[in-house]
Design a protein around this motif. Sequence first.
Motif, PDB file in Angstrom:
ATOM      1  N   LYS A   1       0.769  -1.111   0.079  1.00 37.42           N
ATOM      2  CA  LYS A   1      -0.172   0.148  -0.056  1.00 37.42           C
ATOM      3  C   LYS A   1       0.864   1.397  -0.105  1.00 37.42           C
ATOM      4  O   LYS A   1       1.610   1.625   0.915  1.00 37.42           O
ATOM      5  CB  LYS A   1      -1.074   0.051   1.179  1.00 37.42           C
ATOM      6  CG  LYS A   1      -1.908  -1.279   1.118  1.00 37.42           C
ATOM      7  CD  LYS A   1      -2.685  -1.293   2.593  1.00 37.42           C
ATOM      8  CE  LYS A   1      -3.836  -2.349   2.446  1.00 37.42           C
ATOM      9  NZ  LYS A   1      -4.560  -2.559   3.767  1.00 37.42           N
ATOM     10  N   SER A   2       0.787   2.100  -1.172  1.00 33.54           N
ATOM     11  CA  SER A   2       1.493   3.348  -1.215  1.00 33.54           C
ATOM     12  C   SER A   2       0.675   4.493  -1.329  1.00 33.54           C
ATOM     13  O   SER A   2      -0.790   4.334  -1.461  1.00 33.54           O
ATOM     14  CB  SER A   2       2.608   3.021  -2.476  1.00 33.54           C
ATOM     15  OG  SER A   2       1.775   3.090  -3.461  1.00 33.54           O
ATOM     16  N   ASN A   3       1.277   5.792  -1.337  1.00 31.94           N
ATOM     17  CA  ASN A   3       0.513   6.787  -1.510  1.00 31.94           C
ATOM     18  C   ASN A   3       0.712   7.404  -2.923  1.00 31.94           C
ATOM     19  O   ASN A   3       1.620   6.674  -3.693  1.00 31.94           O
ATOM     20  CB  ASN A   3       0.842   7.919  -0.271  1.00 31.94           C
ATOM     21  CG  ASN A   3       2.461   8.257  -0.435  1.00 31.94           C
ATOM     22  OD1 ASN A   3       2.923   8.534  -1.576  1.00 31.94           O
ATOM     23  ND2 ASN A   3       2.903   8.573   0.632  1.00 31.94           N
ATOM     24  N   ALA A   4       0.208   8.454  -3.349  1.00 30.64           N
ATOM     25  CA  ALA A   4       0.032   8.965  -4.419  1.00 30.64           C
ATOM     26  C   ALA A   4       1.672   9.577  -4.818  1.00 30.64           C
ATOM     27  O   ALA A   4       1.913   9.668  -6.077  1.00 30.64           O
ATOM     28  CB  ALA A   4      -0.832  10.243  -4.806  1.00 30.64           C
ATOM     29  N   ASN A   5       2.440   9.851  -3.988  1.00 31.30           N
ATOM     30  CA  ASN A   5       3.778  10.276  -4.391  1.00 31.30           C
ATOM     31  C   ASN A   5       4.875   9.311  -4.524  1.00 31.30           C
ATOM     32  O   ASN A   5       6.141   9.448  -4.711  1.00 31.30           O
ATOM     33  CB  ASN A   5       4.234  11.414  -3.292  1.00 31.30           C
ATOM     34  CG  ASN A   5       3.127  12.517  -3.163  1.00 31.30           C
ATOM     35  OD1 ASN A   5       2.805  13.068  -4.177  1.00 31.30           O
ATOM     36  ND2 ASN A   5       3.054  13.022  -1.976  1.00 31.30           N
ATOM     37  N   GLN A   6       4.286   8.027  -4.597  1.00 29.71           N
ATOM     38  CA  GLN A   6       5.269   6.995  -4.768  1.00 29.71           C
ATOM     39  C   GLN A   6       5.052   6.113  -5.747  1.00 29.71           C
ATOM     40  O   GLN A   6       4.043   5.761  -6.229  1.00 29.71           O
ATOM     41  CB  GLN A   6       5.190   5.918  -3.286  1.00 29.71           C
ATOM     42  CG  GLN A   6       5.486   6.724  -2.093  1.00 29.71           C
ATOM     43  CD  GLN A   6       5.332   5.787  -0.886  1.00 29.71           C
ATOM     44  OE1 GLN A   6       4.059   5.216  -0.802  1.00 29.71           O
ATOM     45  NE2 GLN A   6       5.679   6.375   0.123  1.00 29.71           N
ATOM     46  N   THR A   7       6.255   5.739  -6.612  1.00 34.75           N
ATOM     47  CA  THR A   7       6.042   5.158  -7.875  1.00 34.75           C
ATOM     48  C   THR A   7       6.745   3.719  -7.861  1.00 34.75           C
ATOM     49  O   THR A   7       7.890   4.059  -7.329  1.00 34.75           O
ATOM     50  CB  THR A   7       6.523   6.001  -9.028  1.00 34.75           C
ATOM     51  OG1 THR A   7       5.765   7.101  -9.010  1.00 34.75           O
ATOM     52  CG2 THR A   7       6.194   5.475 -10.341  1.00 34.75           C
TER      53      THR A   7
ATOM     54  N   LYS B   1       3.088  -4.145  -7.214  1.00 33.28           N
ATOM     55  CA  LYS B   1       2.227  -3.637  -5.911  1.00 33.28           C
ATOM     56  C   LYS B   1       1.381  -4.847  -5.310  1.00 33.28           C
ATOM     57  O   LYS B   1       1.292  -5.032  -4.173  1.00 33.28           O
ATOM     58  CB  LYS B   1       1.301  -2.408  -6.194  1.00 33.28           C
ATOM     59  CG  LYS B   1       2.149  -1.219  -6.628  1.00 33.28           C
ATOM     60  CD  LYS B   1       0.976  -0.035  -6.592  1.00 33.28           C
ATOM     61  CE  LYS B   1       0.414   0.216  -5.436  1.00 33.28           C
ATOM     62  NZ  LYS B   1      -0.711   1.403  -5.334  1.00 33.28           N
TER      63      LYS B   1
ATOM     64  N   GLY C   1      10.301   7.771  -4.520  1.00 41.56           N
ATOM     65  CA  GLY C   1       9.666   8.681  -3.519  1.00 41.56           C
ATOM     66  C   GLY C   1       9.833   8.489  -2.109  1.00 41.56           C
ATOM     67  O   GLY C   1      10.861   7.853  -1.720  1.00 41.56           O
TER      68      GLY C   1
END
Length: 547
Positions: free
Chosen positions: A492-498, A504, A525
Motif C-alpha cells: 500500500k503506497s501513496n500518490a507520491n510513490q512510484t 504492488k 518517492g
Amino acid sequence: MKKLYLFNFFFLFLLGNVLAQNQQDYSNNSTLAQRVKALAAKYPQLVKSKSLTQTIGGRDILMLTIGTGKTEQKPAVVVVGGVEGKHLLGVEMAIGFAEKLMASSTVDSIKTLLDKQTFYVFPNMSPDATEQYFAKAKNERSGNATKTDDDRDGNINEDDSDDLDGNGKITWMRIADPTGKYKLNTDDPRSLLMADATKGEIGKYILLPEGIDNDKDGEFNEDGDGGVAFNKNSSYNFKPFVAGAGEYAVSEKENRALFDWLFDAFNVYAVVTFGPTNNLSTPVTFNAPGVAKRIITSWFEADAKANALVSERYNKITKTKDAPKTQSESGDFSQWGYFHYGRLSFSTPGWWVPKVAPDSARKEKKFNNEDAVASYLRWATGQGITNTFTPWKAVAHPDFPGQTVEVGGLDPFVLINPPYKMVDGIVAKHTDFIIGLAGMAPQLDLINVKTEKVADGLTRVTLKVMNTGDLPTYTKIGDRSYFLKKIVVNVKSNANQTFVSGRKTQTLESIQGKEFKELTWLIKGTGKVTIEAGSPTTGSKSIEVSL
C-alpha cells in the motif's frame, strides 16, 4: 422473555454437566444433540451450532463452529466423526474434542489458539446408521435410511438380518457342512478361520451373519435396511454397483451438504477424520508412478513429508502402538479430503484391539494364527470383560433342514469400539493431538526487511515472506487443482510513490513449512509503505517500511 432465556441457559448448562458426568454408554442421536446444545449454551462467545442438513431418515447432521470473532477469516481445522456407521467411537472423539477444548478455554494457550484459529466439528455424519447400536436387535450398520435394492432383484430392503436366538444381538451362524470354507481356530475354537487349501486344510463350516434367507434367493441378509454409507459415497475412487455405495457419487444429502460447505471454506488447511482409515500411526508413502498418472492415486512427495511429520507428532502425543494396517475402501471420505478437496487429510480410528502376551497364569499359549476375534477374546479376558461373546447355541433353521446350525460368536460393534469406560482417555489423547496439530499450522511472517538507497529518491526494499509453521501454506495437490487460494502480497503506497520494479500486488505459490520466498521492490518517492501478506489458510501479516 429474559427469564425464559436464563432458564433455558441454566437448564442446558446443568444438562451438559449431568450428561458428561453420568453417561455410561455411547451417545444416541438425542444425547448427541443435547451435548451440542449444552456446549453452545455454556460457551455462546466461542461455540455456534447448527444443523447442516437432515438425512433421509430425518436426523440432523450437526455442526459446531468453535473460535472467536470472524471465524471464517481464520485458518481452520475440520474434525469429522461418524464417517463409518459402525464406528461409534468416532462420534465420541469428535464431540468429546469439542467439550474438552471448551473445558480448557480459559487456559492462556487455548485462549490464544481460539483467537488465531477456527475449528469446525461435525460429530456424526452417519446418524441413521449409528442409531442401530440402540435398536431392539443391535446390528452393525453402515448405511443411512435411503431405500436400496442391493441385490438388484427389483425389490427393496427385503432380506435384512434376523435375531434367531432372541438375545437382542445380530451375531453369526455356523453351519456344519462339508462344502464349507471355514474351520475352527485351533488357538480359540470359539472363533472360525478360513481354511487354507494350500496347506491341506479342509473347511467344515459355512459362516454367515445371523438371519434367514427371507427372499429365497440363496443369499443371506444381502438386502437389508442399511442404505447408502457416507464413507462409500465420496467422489474420489467411487465404485458403482457396490453395496452401500449409492447409485452415483455424492448422491446422499449428508455427503452433498458437507462437501458443498467445505468447498466454500477456503480457510481450512487440515481435515481430521475419526474413521477406519489410519494414516497417522503409519504415514502414507510417496509413490512416483501414482503421482504421474492422469488420475492421481498417490500423495505428492512434499505432502507425504508433511503427513510423516504429523504422524510423528501423533504417535508421540497419543502413545498408540501396534496399529493394524488399514486399506481405504472406495469412496472413503478421508481420501476425498486429500485427493478432491486438496487439503492435508489425516485419519485414525483412535482405538484397536491391543496386542497382549499370553498369560502363563491362565496357561495361555502364543497364537499360531492371525485372528482379530481370538485376539479380542484374549484381551477381553484380561480386562475382565465377559459379556461380549454369545456362546454357540444350536437352533432350528428353515433354510438348513437336517443340518446342525449354531448361532453365536462375537457381539456386534466390539471389535472397533472399546468399552465406554475407556472413551474419555482416548478422547483426551486425541484432543491433545488436534491441539498439537493446530500448533503446526502454516503462519506467515515478514522478516529480514532491508531498505537501500540506490539513487536520489529511489529505494530498494527487500524482505522474506516466511512460513513459520511446520505445515505448508497449501498442499501440492491443491496447487495442481488451481482451486486453493494463494498468498497475496500487497504493497500500500501513496500518490507520491512510484514502483520502478516489483509489483504492488502479487501472488505466491505454496511455501513449505519453515521455508520462505524473497521479494524485492524498487520504489521512487519518500514516506512510508505498508506491506501485507496473507491467505485464508495462514492469516495475514503486515509491516510498515520507511523509504
